[in-house]
Design an enzyme around this catalytic site. Sequence first.
Site: not given
Ligand code: COA
Length: 649
Positions: A130, A143, A366, A447, A449, A451-453, A475, A477, A488, A577
């Site tokens: 930064y 942002p 930021h 649903s 199973k 991970s949404p992210d 990339y 974060s 991060t 992000s």
């Molecule tokens: N089956 C069903 N549910 C699942 C699953 C699976 N296999 N895997 C994950 N999930 C659920 C999780 O339990 C969580 O549930 P919740 O909504 O009840 O809490 C939800 O899905 C979201 O999890 P997931 O998508 O895996 O990850 P996350 O939301 O924890 O995000 C990161 C991951 C890396 C984005 C987060 O940990 C992070 O670091 N965020 C900050 C990023 C940041 O700094 N951004 C700003 C930069 S300026």
Amino acid sequence: MSINREVTKSTDKNNNMLRGMLKKMGGPRIVFLEPYVSSFQVTSNYASVSLGSNKQDLPRLPVPKLKDTLQKYLKSIKPYLSEQEFAVTANLVEDFASADGVGHKLQALLEQRAESHLNWLEEWWLNTAYLEYRDPVVVYSSPGLVFPFRNFCNQEDQLKYAAKTLLAALEYKHLIDNDKIPTEMMGKNPLDMSQYKKIFGTCRIPIKGRDKLSFNDSKHVSVFHNNHIFHVDLWGSDNVLLNEEQIVHQLQKVIDLSTKSAEVSIGILTSENRDTWAQAYELLGKVSDEVNVKSLADVEKSIAVLCLDQPVGLWCHNDKDKMQNVAAGQTIHGGGSESNGGNRWFDKTVQFIVGADGVTGLTYEHSPAEGQPIAVLTDYIINYIEKENKPTSSSASPIEPVQLKFQVNDDVRRMIRTARENLDKLVNNLELNCFTYDKYGKNFIKSQKLSPDSYLQMAMQYAFYRLYKTPGAHYESAATRMYVGGRTETIRSCSTESIDFAKTMLNPQSSSKDKVAALQKAIKAHKDYTVQALQGLGVDRHLLGLKLIAKENGIAVPKIYSDAGFAKSTHMRISTSQVACKCDGFMCYGPLVPNGYATCYNPRDNDVNFATSAFVANPETACSEYRAALEQSLQDMHDILLQNIQSKL
Ligand code: COA
């Protein structure tokens, strides 16, 4: 629920109410850490604010093992390299890590640094990512965050909304100041909450070579209207906070005193290259120590900036996407010199934007904090605005707003003219495509199973590969806030598995079973990397640390930093992000590289808000195509998952 501003001692009742409220707002999983003693001190020197305090008693950021990082690194660069290129990199890495290579020496030096610093990376990161970065903060670093649209019927509506925004922000600040913000949790680990303390009263100060941050405690905001700047006290001389009606009254006075656009817009200088702005800043001080230095300090010390913007024809667009693009532009760059670009102070950590025709949101600088605390603040404000608030007591002696004066000479005028031109170039070169993907959201992905992210990240990988048939370094974060002073780590989302997945999807011979298997494998690879990154065990920050410790010790930067593997894997063509808020808002920012895309996303239960951007001047990129590829990828992934279930029945 209205929070009693006089309450400074946390009680169980208060905690429960807050916990319930923040949960309803979709805040993170929370517990109260009590008492969470403040380590914050008002000072203009960053170093004494947070570096060196560990009142939450959090673990320290580890230095990963050299062997582990290099192994991960080699795996992560495979998608981009030919066999020959890979062999070259593998040899360099082997030399680096050999008994007589420089790697062990650097690792030992880094471990020494980690022993003497609470967080070995924190100060380095702040400076390299930064404060030493010289491009404008506009587009390249800061942002925007777009709030849900408003349809103001008249100016009074706009001012009421602005007053509520300020009151909500003050209420939130009060919670921060009194250590009542619930500690966020990642699983069972509490997260470092110090970033929250740096949101209000903070300003970046331009200095040639390296800027600094100034932290202040004050009782006024800087209100911008028609490029004029006003000091507006939020407490009366009786030390009582103004109520909503009184703040509206103050803002009305500001508007009445600035019906015409300012002859010179000092604010636009903050959109310049940092060294240029530093030069103008110095010049302003020389032109008038008395007037200019005082006015600059007034803005720097304020709690936050409020921009009362001119209309931008928001409701002339009859589709939400176009409105989102307009609003995103306003929060990132203010729409240029002829729009609201001069009605900004881009150095201020938080600038609330309340436009005459309903663009609302904020721009945030930021350097002091990540997006997540700002997103939590956003939900707090939206929740406050949407509920019925009990009338609060009023001040018997509000203080009149004061217009800040600036004296300029021909040189400053010239610099302002150039700043206008440069801002307009930035604006014209930024293509934005923001949209709500409303076919499904996190619930569907969960649903399945998955991970949404990780799923959304793989959709972006697939979209990029679909367009370019080449791997896109990517990339994402990950928060390392489970460590003291953590910011991060990079998740390298492009992997051998993500590319196999994209190729399988595009292969007409693949069955839905193959496709689902490839998707699951790619998601697992991403999730595994994420888990490592969240623990501070990614590749990028460790490699940065080894490079910086070499520089600090006068050791030549090793060759692993200048080969094709390093260059290709760090040229982040997709910069992403997740910034999650419950409300229908989204964060947006510019790409990291000239031929890249930015994608900020807010995954909600049944939809996902995406903000994508690219540079117009680059012939390789086009947001509309990227968006279409992303939507198609999300659709394909949804369809193959359902097909696969049906084929099993
Ligand atoms: N089956 C069903 N549910 C699942 C699953 C699976 N296999 N895997 C994950 N999930 C659920 C999780 O339990 C969580 O549930 P919740 O909504 O009840 O809490 C939800 O899905 C979201 O999890 P997931 O998508 O895996 O990850 P996350 O939301 O924890 O995000 C990161 C991951 C890396 C984005 C987060 O940990 C992070 O670091 N965020 C900050 C990023 C940041 O700094 N951004 C700003 C930069 S300026």
